[in-house]
Design a protein around this motif. Structure first.
Motif, mmCIF file in Angstrom:
data_model
loop_
_atom_site.group_PDB
_atom_site.id
_atom_site.type_symbol
_atom_site.label_atom_id
_atom_site.label_comp_id
_atom_site.label_asym_id
_atom_site.label_seq_id
_atom_site.Cartn_x
_atom_site.Cartn_y
_atom_site.Cartn_z
ATOM 1 N N UNK B 45 0.838 -1.204 0.000
ATOM 2 C CA UNK B 45 0.000 0.000 0.000
ATOM 3 C C UNK B 45 0.872 1.254 0.000
ATOM 4 N N UNK B 46 1.993 1.208 0.747
ATOM 5 C CA UNK B 46 2.908 2.354 0.754
ATOM 6 C C UNK B 46 3.503 2.556 -0.640
ATOM 7 N N UNK B 47 3.827 1.455 -1.309
ATOM 8 C CA UNK B 47 4.377 1.557 -2.665
ATOM 9 C C UNK B 47 3.383 2.264 -3.585
ATOM 10 N N UNK B 48 2.119 1.843 -3.515
ATOM 11 C CA UNK B 48 1.088 2.452 -4.367
ATOM 12 C C UNK B 48 0.935 3.937 -4.037
ATOM 13 N N UNK B 49 0.940 4.244 -2.746
ATOM 14 C CA UNK B 49 0.772 5.640 -2.324
ATOM 15 C C UNK B 49 1.903 6.513 -2.854
ATOM 16 N N UNK B 50 3.162 6.056 -2.695
ATOM 17 C CA UNK B 50 4.294 6.887 -3.135
ATOM 18 C C UNK B 50 4.394 6.939 -4.660
ATOM 19 N N UNK B 56 3.421 10.632 -9.676
ATOM 20 C CA UNK B 56 2.274 11.015 -10.505
ATOM 21 C C UNK B 56 1.681 9.890 -11.341
ATOM 22 N N UNK B 57 1.885 8.642 -10.910
ATOM 23 C CA UNK B 57 1.294 7.508 -11.637
ATOM 24 C C UNK B 57 0.105 7.017 -10.818
ATOM 25 N N UNK B 58 -1.091 7.111 -11.371
ATOM 26 C CA UNK B 58 -2.236 6.724 -10.542
ATOM 27 C C UNK B 58 -3.031 5.562 -11.128
ATOM 28 N N UNK B 59 -2.678 5.102 -12.327
ATOM 29 C CA UNK B 59 -3.377 3.948 -12.897
ATOM 30 C C UNK B 59 -2.739 2.674 -12.326
ATOM 31 N N UNK B 60 -3.026 2.461 -11.037
ATOM 32 C CA UNK B 60 -2.352 1.414 -10.264
ATOM 33 C C UNK B 60 -3.408 0.574 -9.555
ATOM 34 N N UNK B 199 -6.438 7.755 -6.441
ATOM 35 C CA UNK B 199 -6.917 7.018 -7.609
ATOM 36 C C UNK B 199 -6.478 5.566 -7.698
ATOM 37 N N UNK B 200 -5.772 5.079 -6.682
ATOM 38 C CA UNK B 200 -5.307 3.690 -6.702
ATOM 39 C C UNK B 200 -6.484 2.746 -6.426
ATOM 40 N N UNK B 201 -6.612 1.674 -7.214
ATOM 41 C CA UNK B 201 -7.644 0.659 -6.955
ATOM 42 C C UNK B 201 -7.106 -0.386 -5.986
#
Lengths: 86, 418
Positions: B45-50, B56-60, B199-201
C-alpha cells in the motif's frame, strides 16, 4: 511442536534437534572448478517450497546422527524419515 | 477524500457517526493497469501511495489475497527504529524513521507513532563493546544514540530487574530515543485511504495465481478474479516472495520461517519504552491498550503454518518474566507466529528482478514493519524509474552473486541465523 520420529531414538521433541535446512542442496564436489554462479546457488538460493520439504535434522541430544525427513511446511505433517547418508 | 480533523469529528458526533464515508472504495478490477502491486500489506500500500504521490502515476492496482493489513502488517511487534551498524542500513532505516515522524500528518491518518525510545540491554563486556560500537556508528552517521548506565536504566525502566543475582545480570544498555512503536493496523489503513484518494484501486480477495510474460517482459497477471494486464509489477508479499518470484521463473535467496509473538491481558501502564534483552533475545513493550507485547527469536525451520512452537513460546515468556518479574502471573491473551521471509544475509531485497518490468520488496527477516514507509518509497522509485534509488541500490538481488552482502550480524548464509 514437532515430534520427530528418529530412526534410532523414537519420537522426540524438536528441541532435541538442530535444523540443517533443505536436504536437496548439494555442495559442489570440486570447489576449485565450480563457477561462481553454481557456488552462489549452493550457498544462498533455495526453492523454499510451500508443501512437502525434504530437510535435514541433527539429533543433538540423542543419537547425534543426521536424519532426512519430509515435512509439509504448511501443516507440519511428516512424511518419510530416514537416516541421512554420510 | 473526506479529511479527518477535530471539526469532522465534531460534525460526525452531531450525526451520531452515521455519515462517515468508507475510507477506501471497493472497485472491480479493470482489464489492465500501468502498474500492479501484489500484496496489500503496509509495504504494498505504501508503494502504491508513493507511486501516486511522488511519481504522478495513478493507474495502479493493489491486489490482496485476503484483506488489507491481514498478513504480517497485523502480526508484528510494531517496533520502529533505525539503530543499525552498516552504513547502507543506517541510511535506509533513517530515511524510514524520518518518514514515520511525519506520517500521520502526511496521510491525514493517525498512525499513533510513539517515539518512546528503544532500549537494548546487555550483560557482558563483550556485548557492551558490540552495542557501544553499533551506537557510536549511529552517532557518526548523525543518528541519535545514547549509552545507558544501570542508574539510567533504573530511572527509565523502573520495572526492569537489575538484580546482580540473575543468571545474566544486566550491566548497562543503549538507547535510540527517537525509536518507538506505531499502531500497525493504522499504517495499512492510512496508506490504503491515502492511496485510494489518489486514484489507486485496492482490490481485496484477489489471489494472484500466475505472472504472464512475453519476450522476457511481464505483461500481466492471472488472478482469482480473472486476468489483469500490467505494464509493470511490484511484489510486496513478505513470506510468499519465493512463490511469487517462482511464477516468473526466479529463485530467491530466501527461506520462510516462523516468528512467535505473544500478548498478555491488559494492565495499567508500567513500561513506557521498548526494551530488548540481549541475553535471550526477547523484546517487550506495552500497547496503548495496556497489553504487554513480547517478541522473540525464530522457531528455526521453514514453515507457513503461522503457529509457533510452545517450546519457543516458553523461551520468550521465561526470559521476559526473568527481567520483568511482575509479568510472571499475567495471562497471555493470544500468541501467534508470522511467516518471515528470511534472506541469506539478513538484509532485505528491494530491487528489479531479472525479468523486465518486475521488481520486489522482500527478504525482510522479521524487521519489515519499521521499514514500511521507506520500503514503499524505494519500490515506488524503482518501478517508476525502472532503476533503483541510491537508498535501495545496495539491496539488490545481485549482491548474493557479487559478494557485496549486507550482513549486520556477521553470520553465515543460513536463513535462521539472522
Amino acid at each position: 511442536m514437532l515430534l520427530i520420529p528418529c530412526p534410532f531414538c523414537g519420537a522426540r521433541d524438536e528441541t532435541e534437534f538442530v535444523y540443517g535446512g533443505d536436504a536437496g542442496v548439494e555442495r559442489p564436489r570440486n570447489p576449485e572448478t565450480t563457477t561462481d554462479e553454481a557456488w552462489t546457488d549452493y550457498l544462498c538460493f533455495r526453492d523454499n517450497p510451500q508443501g512437502m520439504h525434504r530437510e535435514l535434522w541433527f539429533h543433538r541430544d540423542g543419537c547425534q546422527r543426521w536424519i532426512t525427513i519430509e515435512r509439509d511446511t504448511r501443516t507440519h505433517e511428516l512424511g518419510a524419515v530416514r537416516l541421512s547418508r554420510s | 477524500m473526506q479529511r479527518y480533523s477535530i471539526f469532522s469529528l465534531l460534525k460526525g458526533a452531531l450525526s451520531g457517526h452515521q455519515d462517515w464515508e468508507p475510507a477506501w472504495r471497493a472497485p472491480e478490477p479493470k482489464s489492465s493497469y500501468d502498474i500492479v502491486i501484489v500484496g496489500g500489506g503496509g509495504h504494498g500500500l505504501a508503494t502504491a501511495y508513493y507511486l501516486a504521490r511522488n511519481h504522478g502515476i495513478s493507474n495502479i492496482a493493489v491486489l490482496e489475497r485476503g484483506w488489507i493489513g491481514g498478513g504480517n502488517t497485523g502480526r508484528n511487534t510494531t517496533i520502529v527504529r533505525s539503530n543499525y551498524l552498516l552504513p547502507e542500513n543506517q541510511r535506509f532505516y533513517e530515511h524510514s524513521l524520518k518518514l514515520w515522524e511525519g506520517l500521520s500528518r502526511d496521510l491525514n491518518y493517525n498512525v499513533m507513532f510513539s517515539p518512546r525510545g528503544v532500549i537494548n540491554v546487555f550483560h557482558t563486556d563483550a556485548q557492551r563493546d558490540y552495542w557501544v560500537r553499533r551506537h557510536n556508528g549511529m552517532r557518526y552517521a548523525g543518528i541519535d544514540a545514547e549509552l545507558l548506565t544501570r542508574a539510567d536504566l533504573t530511572r527509565l525502566v523502573p520495572a526492569l530487574n537489575l538484580s546482580p543475582d540473575l543468571r545474566h545480570p544486566i550491566v548497562g544498555g543503549v538507547m535510540q530515543p527517537r525509536g518507538g512503536v506505531a499502531r500497525h493496523d493504522a499504517v495499512a489503513w492510512g496508506y490504503a485511504r491515502a492511496a485510494d484518494a489518489l486514484g489507486v484501486d485496492i482490490i481485496q480477495d484477489c489471489e494472484v495465481t500466475g505472472i504472464d510474460m512475453q519476450g522476457g517482459r511481464v505483461t500481466g497477471l492471472q488472478t482469482s478474479r480473472g486476468p489483469i494486464g500490467a505494464g509493470r509489477i511490484g511484489l510486496a508479499v513478505a513470506g510468499h516472495s519465493s512463490q511469487l518470484a517462482q511464477m516468473a521463473g526466479i529463485r530467491l535467496p530466501i527461506e520462510t520461517h516462523l516468528l512467535t509473538a505473544t500478548v498478555s491481558e491488559p494492565v495499567k501502564p508500567f513500561i513506557d519504552t521498548v526494551v530488548s534483552i540481549a541475553a535471550t533475545h526477547a523484546y517487550i513493550s506495552q500497547t496503548d491498550k495496556g497489553e504487554v507485547l513480547i517478541g522473540g527469536s525464530l522457531d528455526g525451520y521453514n514453515s507457513w503454518s503461522q503457529r509457533g512452537s510452545p517450546a519457543r513460546l516458553e523461551d520468550i515468556l521465561s526470559a521476559a518474566s526473568e527481567y520483568f518479574p511482575r509479568i510472571s502471573r499475567l495471562r497471555q491473551l493470544r500468541h501467534w507466529a508470522g511467516v518471515m521471509d528470511m534472506s541469506m544475509d539478513g538484509s532485505p531485497i528491494i530491487a528489479k528482478l531479472p525479468v523486465d518490468g518486475l521488481a520486489m520488496t522482500g527478504g525482510w527477516c522479521y524487521g519489515g514493519f519499521k521499514a514500511t514507509p521507506a520500503s514503499g518509497w524505494c519500490l515506488a522509485w524503482t518501478l517508476a524509474n525502472d532503476a533503483p534509488h541510491e537508498l535501495n541500490a545496495p539491496f539488490s538481488l545481485e549482491r548474493f552473486r557479487t559478494g557485496a552482502m549486507l550482513n549486520e550480524n556477521g553470520a553465515g548464509p543460513v536463513a535462521a541465523a539472522h
